[in-house]
Design an enzyme around this catalytic site. Sequence first.
Site, short mmCIF file in Angstrom:
data_model
loop_
_atom_site.label_atom_id
_atom_site.label_comp_id
_atom_site.label_asym_id
_atom_site.label_seq_id
_atom_site.Cartn_x
_atom_site.Cartn_y
_atom_site.Cartn_z
N SER A 192 0.83 -1.21 0.00
CA SER A 192 0.00 0.00 0.00
C SER A 192 0.86 1.25 0.00
CB SER A 192 -0.90 0.04 1.23
OG SER A 192 -1.57 1.29 1.28
N LYS A 205 -4.52 -6.61 3.86
CA LYS A 205 -4.51 -5.51 2.88
C LYS A 205 -5.94 -5.15 2.47
CE LYS A 205 -2.88 -2.60 -0.26
NZ LYS A 205 -3.65 -2.49 -1.43
N HIS A 216 -7.45 -3.17 5.22
CA HIS A 216 -6.82 -1.85 5.13
C HIS A 216 -7.54 -0.99 4.09
CE1 HIS A 216 -4.22 0.68 2.65
NE2 HIS A 216 -3.54 0.98 3.73
N ASN A 217 -7.78 -1.56 2.92
CA ASN A 217 -8.44 -0.80 1.85
C ASN A 217 -9.87 -0.44 2.24
OD1 ASN A 217 -6.09 -1.42 0.47
ND2 ASN A 217 -7.15 -1.68 -1.47
N GLU A 232 -9.73 2.45 4.47
CA GLU A 232 -9.46 3.62 3.62
C GLU A 232 -10.78 4.17 3.04
OE1 GLU A 232 -6.25 2.82 0.74
OE2 GLU A 232 -7.59 3.63 -0.78
N1 NAP Z 1 -2.15 1.80 -8.72
C1 NAP Z 1 -2.10 1.82 -7.40
O1 NAP Z 1 -2.08 2.87 -6.71
C2 NAP Z 1 -2.03 0.52 -6.64
C3 NAP Z 1 -1.79 0.51 -5.27
C4 NAP Z 1 -1.66 -0.69 -4.59
C5 NAP Z 1 -1.81 -1.88 -5.29
N2 NAP Z 1 -2.08 -1.85 -6.64
C6 NAP Z 1 -2.19 -3.14 -7.33
O2 NAP Z 1 -0.95 -3.40 -7.98
C7 NAP Z 1 -1.16 -4.14 -9.19
C8 NAP Z 1 -0.55 -3.38 -10.35
O3 NAP Z 1 -1.19 -2.11 -10.44
P1 NAP Z 1 -0.83 -1.05 -11.57
O4 NAP Z 1 -1.76 0.10 -11.37
O5 NAP Z 1 0.63 -0.81 -11.58
O6 NAP Z 1 -1.13 -1.84 -12.93
P2 NAP Z 1 -2.52 -2.33 -13.59
O7 NAP Z 1 -3.06 -1.23 -14.42
O8 NAP Z 1 -3.40 -2.91 -12.55
O9 NAP Z 1 -2.02 -3.51 -14.56
C9 NAP Z 1 -1.23 -3.25 -15.69
C10 NAP Z 1 -0.11 -4.25 -15.78
O10 NAP Z 1 -0.63 -5.59 -15.85
C11 NAP Z 1 -0.08 -6.22 -17.02
N3 NAP Z 1 -1.02 -7.22 -17.50
C12 NAP Z 1 -2.36 -7.09 -17.65
N4 NAP Z 1 -2.88 -8.24 -18.11
C13 NAP Z 1 -1.85 -9.12 -18.26
C14 NAP Z 1 -1.75 -10.46 -18.69
N5 NAP Z 1 -2.84 -11.16 -19.04
N6 NAP Z 1 -0.53 -11.04 -18.70
C15 NAP Z 1 0.55 -10.35 -18.33
N7 NAP Z 1 0.54 -9.08 -17.90
C16 NAP Z 1 -0.66 -8.47 -17.86
C17 NAP Z 1 0.15 -5.10 -17.98
O11 NAP Z 1 1.04 -5.48 -18.99
P3 NAP Z 1 1.01 -4.77 -20.45
O12 NAP Z 1 1.88 -3.55 -20.33
O13 NAP Z 1 1.55 -5.78 -21.36
O14 NAP Z 1 -0.43 -4.41 -20.73
C18 NAP Z 1 0.75 -4.05 -17.03
O15 NAP Z 1 2.08 -4.32 -16.74
C19 NAP Z 1 -2.69 -4.32 -9.29
O16 NAP Z 1 -3.05 -5.55 -8.70
C20 NAP Z 1 -3.23 -3.18 -8.46
O17 NAP Z 1 -4.52 -3.43 -7.96
C21 NAP Z 1 -2.16 -0.69 -7.32
#
Ligand code: NAP
Length: 475
Positions: free
Chosen positions: A127, A182, A185-186, A189
């Site tokens: 987080s 987690k 936690h969310n 939030e």
């Molecule tokens: N954003 C935040 O603030 C935040 C905070 C805490 C936790 N998270 C969690 O962290 C994780 C990543 O979040 P994010 O916001 O960085 O990214 P995201 O938008 O949730 O996901 C995009 C990523 O996933 C990949 N992807 C999607 N489908 C795929 C598949 N079938 N096979 C392989 N790769 C695939 C994409 O690759 P391509 O580039 O090839 O499309 C890209 O690297 C998520 O679970 C999210 O919920 C996010």
Amino acid sequence: MEKSSIGLIGLAVMGQNIARNISRNHKISVYNRTASVTEDFLKEYESNMLVGETDLKAFVDSVASPRKIAIMVKAGKPVDMVIEGLLPLLDKGDTILDFGNSNYHDVIRREKELADKGFNFFGCGVSGGEEGALNGPSMMPGGNKAVWEDLRPIFESICAEDFDGGKCVTYLGENGAGLYVKMVHNGIEYGVMQMMAEAYETLTHAYGLNPGEIADIFEKYQTGKLQSYLFEISIPILRKKDESGKDFLLDKILDKAGQKGTGRWTALDSLDQGVALSVITEAVFARTVSSMKDKREVFSKLYDKPKPNFETPLEDFIVELEDALYAGMLVSYAQGFLLLKSAAEDKGWDFDYAEISRIWEGGCIIRAKILSTLHTAFGKNPQADLLEIPEIAKDLSDSLPNFRKVVGECMSNGMPLFCLSSALTSFEAMTNARGSANFIQGQRDFFGAHTFLRTDKEGVWHADWHEGGAITKVK
Ligand SMILES: NC(=O)c1ccc[n+]([C@@H]2O[C@H](COP(=O)([O-])OP(=O)(O)OC[C@H]3O[C@@H](n4cnc5c(N)ncnc54)[C@H](OP(=O)(O)O)[C@@H]3O)[C@@H](O)[C@H]2O)c1
């Protein structure tokens, strides 16, 4: 070439930042499904601590054995697809880490499936958003304890610090424990954000303040017991002007809130666990109602709202509102920890609630002074419910008169208070030794012979509720 200490798959915003964070102390290999993303990332952040591969096998081979490979891709099916692609390339004893917001049921399933095949699976809640991922998130790991000590140095080198300089990471247990914590936690939030939105709405509509004036009030709160990351970021959000430089941007943002589902998961789990998690659940409902913009527009024309007429002078209301927010947040935390306790009992987790409060002190979105209060409270009363801890009871009792006053005044003036009012109702009910369920039991027994227990006699009873009808002990 020296192999990397860890690998990471997924280079969207979170993956890129966590990779850069890890690379400060550990050599890391990165891979992304779309190769150009990996290439662009390496061009921008070139370093001898970062190895990028566009071929999955070359990526796996570049990580030292036993391998640790973290996945940070879109939660759900994509995680399973990545695991499926990885497994044929791994050796028994390797560890897959899931850093995304996976549903804990999926984590339990993956942990079992991978253990059966000889691999370790660690679900780790991360987080802090983009900034936290880069400079120190709060980390909530769960999985096979035997591999925890191996992962610990990497986790401790990237996470945030608590108020005493400790590491915002602690081992939480097996079988999805990390992602469960987690998820809660969310959910918390969601509740905190909604209570703050209710404060904003009241100050806007009841006192006619503009966002800049509300920012001044929140700035004052930020120096007291409400001090938190969410208040900190709200000040520039409230003050931000649009492109004209004259109007507040917030006044021009559509009042429809998005959600990715973790609040909903928390609410659903509370129903399964039989825990009254009203504040978080109401926060989810508030977002749902916010999304019903068209209907709200129609209904608003059918019903007259009272013109807000708050008797309390603004200066006093600001003080009362601070107490109401503080008490509401304490009640919401009390509910959240009840859910954690219930889940721990159900799933066999041995949660340390002081530790959970501590690792939320830094890095994460809900980081706040209040967590230090909870950390200390649970430190002295490890297994107690928050409401029975003397320091918490005192804080709540002190805030209560203003909490009741604020909720009462808002409700009588037609202000919707999803979370502040449900927190107060929950508190009033939880501190009511004699409630109203005797009435419900009477009705249930009347229409369905569901029986009832008595306060004056032993046994299970049923009544013929018509005049002169018998009252019978059935067991
Ligand atoms: N954003 C935040 O603030 C935040 C905070 C805490 C936790 N998270 C969690 O962290 C994780 C990543 O979040 P994010 O916001 O960085 O990214 P995201 O938008 O949730 O996901 C995009 C990523 O996933 C990949 N992807 C999607 N489908 C795929 C598949 N079938 N096979 C392989 N790769 C695939 C994409 O690759 P391509 O580039 O090839 O499309 C890209 O690297 C998520 O679970 C999210 O919920 C996010």
